[in-house]
Design a protein around this motif. Structure first.
Motif, PDB file in Angstrom:
ATOM      1  N   VAL A 126       4.251  -7.168  -8.524  1.00 53.47           N
ATOM      2  CA  VAL A 126       3.790  -5.775  -8.483  1.00 53.47           C
ATOM      3  C   VAL A 126       3.853  -5.238  -7.055  1.00 53.47           C
ATOM      4  O   VAL A 126       4.363  -4.134  -6.816  1.00 53.47           O
ATOM      5  N   LEU A 127       3.358  -6.005  -6.091  1.00 49.96           N
ATOM      6  CA  LEU A 127       3.366  -5.556  -4.701  1.00 49.96           C
ATOM      7  C   LEU A 127       4.786  -5.290  -4.202  1.00 49.96           C
ATOM      8  O   LEU A 127       5.078  -4.222  -3.637  1.00 49.96           O
ATOM      9  N   VAL A 128       5.683  -6.247  -4.437  1.00 54.45           N
ATOM     10  CA  VAL A 128       7.061  -6.092  -3.969  1.00 54.45           C
ATOM     11  C   VAL A 128       7.743  -4.906  -4.669  1.00 54.45           C
ATOM     12  O   VAL A 128       8.439  -4.108  -4.021  1.00 54.45           O
ATOM     13  N   SER A 129       7.527  -4.756  -5.976  1.00 54.18           N
ATOM     14  CA  SER A 129       8.199  -3.660  -6.683  1.00 54.18           C
ATOM     15  C   SER A 129       7.660  -2.295  -6.253  1.00 54.18           C
ATOM     16  O   SER A 129       8.427  -1.331  -6.131  1.00 54.18           O
ATOM     17  N   VAL A 130       6.354  -2.196  -5.978  1.00 54.81           N
ATOM     18  CA  VAL A 130       5.801  -0.925  -5.498  1.00 54.81           C
ATOM     19  C   VAL A 130       6.355  -0.612  -4.109  1.00 54.81           C
ATOM     20  O   VAL A 130       6.751   0.526  -3.834  1.00 54.81           O
ATOM     21  N   SER A 133       9.871   0.452  -4.401  1.00 54.01           N
ATOM     22  CA  SER A 133      10.007   1.781  -5.007  1.00 54.01           C
ATOM     23  C   SER A 133       9.918   2.904  -3.971  1.00 54.01           C
ATOM     24  O   SER A 133      10.314   4.036  -4.253  1.00 54.01           O
ATOM     25  N   LEU A 134       9.415   2.580  -2.778  1.00 54.86           N
ATOM     26  CA  LEU A 134       9.378   3.589  -1.714  1.00 54.86           C
ATOM     27  C   LEU A 134      10.782   3.948  -1.248  1.00 54.86           C
ATOM     28  O   LEU A 134      11.012   5.062  -0.758  1.00 54.86           O
ATOM     29  N   VAL A 135      11.719   3.010  -1.406  1.00 56.71           N
ATOM     30  CA  VAL A 135      13.105   3.291  -1.015  1.00 56.71           C
ATOM     31  C   VAL A 135      14.038   3.372  -2.228  1.00 56.71           C
ATOM     32  O   VAL A 135      15.132   3.923  -2.135  1.00 56.71           O
ATOM     33  N   TRP A 136      13.613   2.800  -3.341  1.00 52.76           N
ATOM     34  CA  TRP A 136      14.416   2.853  -4.567  1.00 52.76           C
ATOM     35  C   TRP A 136      13.471   3.071  -5.746  1.00 52.76           C
ATOM     36  O   TRP A 136      12.851   2.154  -6.252  1.00 52.76           O
TER      37      TRP A 136
END
Length: 195
Positions: A126-130, A133-136
């Motif tokens: 969850v942390l990595v995907s959030v 998501s700031l760049v993608w």
């Protein structure tokens, strides 16, 4: 014992009165190897299915079921009840409560409990995907998928991630559990599954 749950002090008193009490630890063999109650029998939830009817018909007495925190023991109790065995009780809080009470444990190679591993993996994803998501932007859907999976796990009281993690080499014990010996011990058919 007909209650569906029992607390740690009651289990300790029961074991003290009757050292042959059937304490069934339904955690993975690696979790069991890490720490367990002396005299308990390891019968992993994921391997017990084919033996439930035999246990229900031939168990040599009431059982106290334990896991790390309680949910897997509750699943095991429900399956035993479905097979016709009604004299099983879940120790509330599982090994977490047992150790918090200062009760004695047999220690082996230290491993993280599956619940803790799930929190680490799910939280990390969850942390990595959030952050990603700031760049993608579409990466946020990975976090949503994990959130949906955790919600499903809570509602169904099952966890696919825990089942997958239990297969990793880290979660494999030095000595595999002999499920037949565990069942034989619980049914009085001979053999000893205690370690």
């Amino acid at each position: 014992m007909t209650s569906s749950t029992t607390d740690v002090p009651s289990v300790r008193a029961l074991i003290e009165r009757d050292p042959d009490t059937l304490v069934v630890d339904v955690r993975t063999p690696a979790e069991y190897e890490s720490s367990h109650i002396d005299g308990s029998v390891n019968l992993p939830l994921g391997q017990a299915g084919p033996h439930l009817e035999r246990l229900a018909a031939d168990a040599r007495g009431p059982m106290v079921l334990i896991c790390q925190a309680g949910p897997r023991a509750e699943q095991f109790r429900d399956r035993l009840t479905g097979a016709g065995f009604t004299d099983a009780s879940v120790m509330t809080g599982g090994m977490n409560a047992w150790e918090a009470d200062g009760a004695p444990v047999v220690r082996g190679k230290e491993r993280w409990a599956l619940e803790r591993q799930v929190r680490l993996v799910a939280g990390s994803i969850v942390l990595v995907s959030v952050l990603l998501s700031l760049v993608w932007q579409p990466a946020v859907w990975v976090a949503a998928f994990i959130g949906a999976g955790l919600t499903f796990a809570a509602v169904t009281n099952t966890c696919g991630m825990a089942m997958a993690l239990s297969k990793l080499p880290y979660n494999q014990p030095r000595n595999a559990v002999d499920v037949e010996a565990s069942v034989a011990h619980l049914t009085g058919a001979g053999g000893s599954a205690r370690r």
